[in-house]
Scaffold this motif. Structure first.
Motif, mmCIF file in Angstrom:
data_model
loop_
_atom_site.group_PDB
_atom_site.id
_atom_site.type_symbol
_atom_site.label_atom_id
_atom_site.label_comp_id
_atom_site.label_asym_id
_atom_site.label_seq_id
_atom_site.Cartn_x
_atom_site.Cartn_y
_atom_site.Cartn_z
ATOM 1 N N LYS A 82 33.208 0.420 -16.276
ATOM 2 C CA LYS A 82 32.909 0.108 -17.594
ATOM 3 C C LYS A 82 31.960 1.375 -17.991
ATOM 4 C CE LYS A 82 31.509 -3.919 -18.311
ATOM 5 N NZ LYS A 82 32.769 -4.251 -19.317
ATOM 6 N N SER A 83 31.302 2.085 -17.154
ATOM 7 C CA SER A 83 30.286 3.078 -17.539
ATOM 8 C C SER A 83 31.173 4.231 -17.917
ATOM 9 C CB SER A 83 29.559 3.389 -16.365
ATOM 10 O OG SER A 83 28.591 4.661 -16.759
ATOM 11 N N SER A 84 32.371 4.630 -17.150
ATOM 12 C CA SER A 84 33.063 5.742 -17.465
ATOM 13 C C SER A 84 33.724 5.513 -18.726
ATOM 14 C CB SER A 84 34.257 5.615 -16.333
ATOM 15 O OG SER A 84 33.572 6.230 -15.197
ATOM 16 N N ASN A 101 33.678 8.128 -21.736
ATOM 17 C CA ASN A 101 34.974 8.542 -22.275
ATOM 18 C C ASN A 101 35.137 8.561 -23.568
ATOM 19 O OD1 ASN A 101 35.506 9.641 -19.670
ATOM 20 N ND2 ASN A 101 36.945 7.989 -19.171
ATOM 21 N N LYS A 102 34.952 7.453 -24.340
ATOM 22 C CA LYS A 102 34.943 6.982 -25.558
ATOM 23 C C LYS A 102 34.126 7.813 -26.464
ATOM 24 C CE LYS A 102 34.825 3.118 -29.017
ATOM 25 N NZ LYS A 102 34.685 1.710 -29.160
ATOM 26 N N ARG A 103 32.759 8.250 -25.854
ATOM 27 C CA ARG A 103 31.805 8.864 -26.729
ATOM 28 C C ARG A 103 32.409 10.293 -26.822
ATOM 29 N NH1 ARG A 103 27.743 12.456 -25.201
ATOM 30 N NH2 ARG A 103 28.100 11.789 -23.073
ATOM 31 N N GLN A 113 41.485 8.030 -18.654
ATOM 32 C CA GLN A 113 41.951 6.703 -18.393
ATOM 33 C C GLN A 113 41.154 5.876 -19.067
ATOM 34 O OE1 GLN A 113 41.640 6.334 -14.132
ATOM 35 N NE2 GLN A 113 42.370 8.454 -13.629
ATOM 36 N N THR A 114 41.694 4.731 -19.485
ATOM 37 C CA THR A 114 40.992 3.491 -20.016
ATOM 38 C C THR A 114 40.370 2.726 -18.932
ATOM 39 O OG1 THR A 114 43.000 1.908 -19.742
ATOM 40 C CG2 THR A 114 42.833 3.307 -21.917
ATOM 41 N N GLU A 115 39.640 1.531 -19.489
ATOM 42 C CA GLU A 115 39.040 0.713 -18.128
ATOM 43 C C GLU A 115 40.141 0.169 -17.410
ATOM 44 O OE1 GLU A 115 35.402 -2.633 -17.958
ATOM 45 O OE2 GLU A 115 36.055 -1.678 -19.909
ATOM 46 N N SER A 152 26.373 10.477 -10.404
ATOM 47 C CA SER A 152 27.464 9.721 -10.808
ATOM 48 C C SER A 152 28.652 10.324 -11.490
ATOM 49 C CB SER A 152 26.499 8.741 -11.930
ATOM 50 O OG SER A 152 26.202 9.782 -13.110
ATOM 51 N N ASN A 153 28.497 11.568 -11.800
ATOM 52 C CA ASN A 153 29.603 12.355 -12.259
ATOM 53 C C ASN A 153 30.623 12.848 -11.242
ATOM 54 O OD1 ASN A 153 28.639 12.720 -15.223
ATOM 55 N ND2 ASN A 153 27.127 13.819 -14.311
ATOM 56 N N HIS A 154 30.438 12.613 -10.014
ATOM 57 C CA HIS A 154 31.331 13.001 -9.019
ATOM 58 C C HIS A 154 32.691 12.017 -8.866
ATOM 59 C CE1 HIS A 154 28.935 15.990 -6.264
ATOM 60 N NE2 HIS A 154 28.146 15.884 -7.430
ATOM 61 N N ARG A 155 33.558 12.818 -8.480
ATOM 62 C CA ARG A 155 35.013 11.884 -8.620
ATOM 63 C C ARG A 155 34.902 10.975 -7.415
ATOM 64 N NH1 ARG A 155 37.769 10.428 -11.823
ATOM 65 N NH2 ARG A 155 39.665 10.554 -10.400
#
Length: 588
Positions: A152-154, A158-160, A390-392, A440-443
């Motif tokens: 959800k956060s990703s 991504n949308k922004r 990617q989408t959610e 949080s930005n780590h894969r």
């Protein structure tokens, strides 16, 4: 007195005789045997009594589609170790040492419990908390899963990143990684705001490109920036904005790879004719997993190739006869197959393909030149752009795949940092800024190094040279000679024969999706039809994205699917990982 004296004499004689008999070997054996029998009988009776005082329930460790085993992670179950009230009956003998669970057994229980807890959280918000309650856990007691992504956060980030900032003419791309953009320092510091605006105006950092320029195809960052700007005009209603609206290929026999390659050709045409490409009906997304407007659309899996405003405008124009007649809008029917599949490559960036680093090996030789280097560079750019975010929904599919394959290993790693009595006395700690904005930005975690191996056989023999699985493994062993710490393979294949053969390579850990595979030589179209639309689309895309995230690559470049994976490698910061192929593209 005389009688008493005679009695003592008799006792001395008997004692001496007994001593002589006791010192004889047969007598010693009998005595020892008797004593051993008494001891064994006592222990046996004690064990029976102790066994009746305790009750156990079995622990079922999760089965996952990894290594040489295969299972369905959705059916994982766990039974918590229980004890009866008789444990505390002081009149009972103490528990036998053999009935106490070993440390390894207890550790397996904890691994299974944590794996099941993560499985429950993957079901959120439907019934995850109820599943946790059944496990006797609270949400605060469950540590973060390193192999799972906050979808959800990703999706929000991504949308922004895939849209313009308010009152801005450039996308919000800077050298600051995703979540850091929302840190108070970037929004309150005037000096930082100034630098941010300058970076945004330069547009040098498409956020979906990782690695240095030397670790990607030449001009990858420039190409991705220009593609995004071209596909996102600031005013889609401007009469000068023209469109190319096209459905994805849906003729029988067209696999996902061919569909993507065809759309890459249409994107090239749109770029050269200064049109915005708008993809329309996508048959593989026509299933219940893709909901609402995402059904039958590429946007079910990846963010759309253009803005919603441009899409709405294009779909409005296709209903206008004048728009078609004047050429404001065109469709796939306006172009020949040759133009789509073998047409000219956009020349906006010169000819960067003339100096590609030779990092592909075929038959023991590095390939430095071939006839289709321009198409190889372009398709790599096009597929990277189409799959940039990617989408959610896709993120959720990837979470399920990683959890099934790597979840047990992740649980073992996490438990090494938790108290031995976890989950008892678990304390929820507040999330620090470095966790929220930096880490949080780590894969998501996967076991590295990981080798991607795509084995293509079956009906592909009509298009390319097909080799046996043993040839692929020969290449894998070559890589391991240079990198001896490599022992994990992500294996993607449609053939059950390949999965079966992988079991004979005990020194490798194989991971693969849990799906029914081909037995025998049937066409890919029939095989996909037998799986159903949703499964036959989801599992190849998961395999594709997992393969693209690997550290080393083996495949068959005669296959379009492998060709596209190689394109993702070369625009994903992994040029120097190299690619070992069992054959070459038939057009090279």
């Amino acid at each position: 007195m005389e009688a008493q004296s005679n009695q003592k004499a008799i006792e001395r004689v008997v004692s001496q005789k007994a001593l002589q008999m006791g010192s004889s070997f047969p007598c010693q054996v009998c005595v020892v045997g008797f004593l051993c029998g008494v001891c064994l009988t006592t222990l046996f009776l004690a064990a029976l009594t102790s066994f009746g005082a305790f009750g156990f329930s079995g622990v079922s460790l999760p089965t996952i589609a990894m290594g040489i085993s295969q299972g369905n992670s959705s059916s994982n179950t766990i039974n918590i170790f229980t004890r009866s009230d008789q444990d505390f009956d002081l009149k009972r003998p103490e528990r036998n040492v053999d009935s106490v669970p070993s440390k390894e057994h207890q550790e397996n229980e904890r691994v299974s419990l944590l794996y099941s807890a993560w499985s429950a959280l993957l079901k959120e918000p439907t019934d995850g908390r109820e599943e946790l309650r059944k496990l006797g856990l609270s949400r605060s007691a469950v540590p973060s899963a390193p192999h799972l992504e906050d979808c959800k956060s990703s999706a929000q980030v991504n949308k922004r990143l895939d849209s313009y900032d308010e009152n801005e003419i450039f996308p919000p791309w800077t050298s600051w990684k995703a979540s850091l953009e929302m840190h108070s320092a970037s929004t309150n510091d005037e000096q930082l705001k100034k630098y941010r605006r300058r970076e945004i105006s330069e547009g040098s950092y498409p956020p979906w490109i990782t690695g240095s320029d030397q670790e990607n195809y030449p001009l990858t960052r420039k190409g991705q920036h220009d593609l995004w700007i071209h596909q996102h005009p600031s005013n889609c209603s401007d009469p000068s904005v023209r469109f190319l609206v096209a459905d994805w290929e849906r003729l029988p026999g067209f696999g996902i790879g061919a569909q993507i390659a065809g759309m890459c050709g249409l994107l090239a045409i749109a770029l050269q004719e200064k049109r915005v490409l708008v993809t329309n009906y996508y048959n593989r997304a026509n299933h219940d997993g893709c909901e609402g407007s995402a059904r039958s659309s590429w946007s079910c899996y990846f963010l759309p190739e253009t803005s919603q405003e441009c899409r709405d405008r294009a779909l409005e124009l296709i209903g206008s006869h004048d728009a078609w007649k004047s050429g404001i809008v065109t469709g796939k029917q306006n172009y020949s197959s040759k133009q789509i599949w073998a047409g000219r490559i956009p020349q906006l960036w010169g000819d960067p393909w003339t100096y590609l680093q030779p990092t592909t090996e075929i038959n023991g030789s590095l390939i430095s030149r071939h006839r289709k280097m321009d198409r190889r560079w372009w398709r790599a750019q096009a597929v990277r752009y189409l799959m940039r975010f990617q989408t959610e929904y896709t993120c959720g599919l990837m979470n399920l795949a990683r959890h099934a394959a790597f979840g047990e290993e992740a649980a073992k790693l996490v438990l090494t940092g938790l108290p031995e009595k976890w989950p008892q006395n678990a304390v929820e700690k507040p999330v620090s800024d470095i966790e929220k904005f930096v880490w949080s930005n780590h894969r998501p975690w996967i076991p590295r190094p990981l080798l991607s191996m795509h084995v293509r056989m079956g009906d592909k023999a009509c298009e390319m040279k097909v080799v046996e699985f043993e040839d692929y493994m020969s290449l894998a062993n070559r890589i391991r000679k240079r990198f001896p710490h490599l022992n994990s393979i992500w294996l993607s294949t449609e053939m059950q024969e390949v999965i079966d053969k992988s079991k004979s390579y005990a020194s490798w850990n194989f991971y693969y999706t849990d799906v029914r595979r081909q037995v025998g030589n049937i066409t890919m179209a029939k095989y996909e039809a037998s799986l159903g639309r949703e499964t036959s689309t989801n599992y190849p895309l998961v395999n594709f994205l997992m393969a693209s995230d690997a550290d080393f690559f083996i495949g068959a470049l005669g296959s379009t699917w492998c060709f596209l994976i190689d394109g993702m490698r070369n625009t994903g910061g992994k040029v120097m990982a190299g690619y070992l192929s069992v054959n070459k593209d038939r057009f090279w």
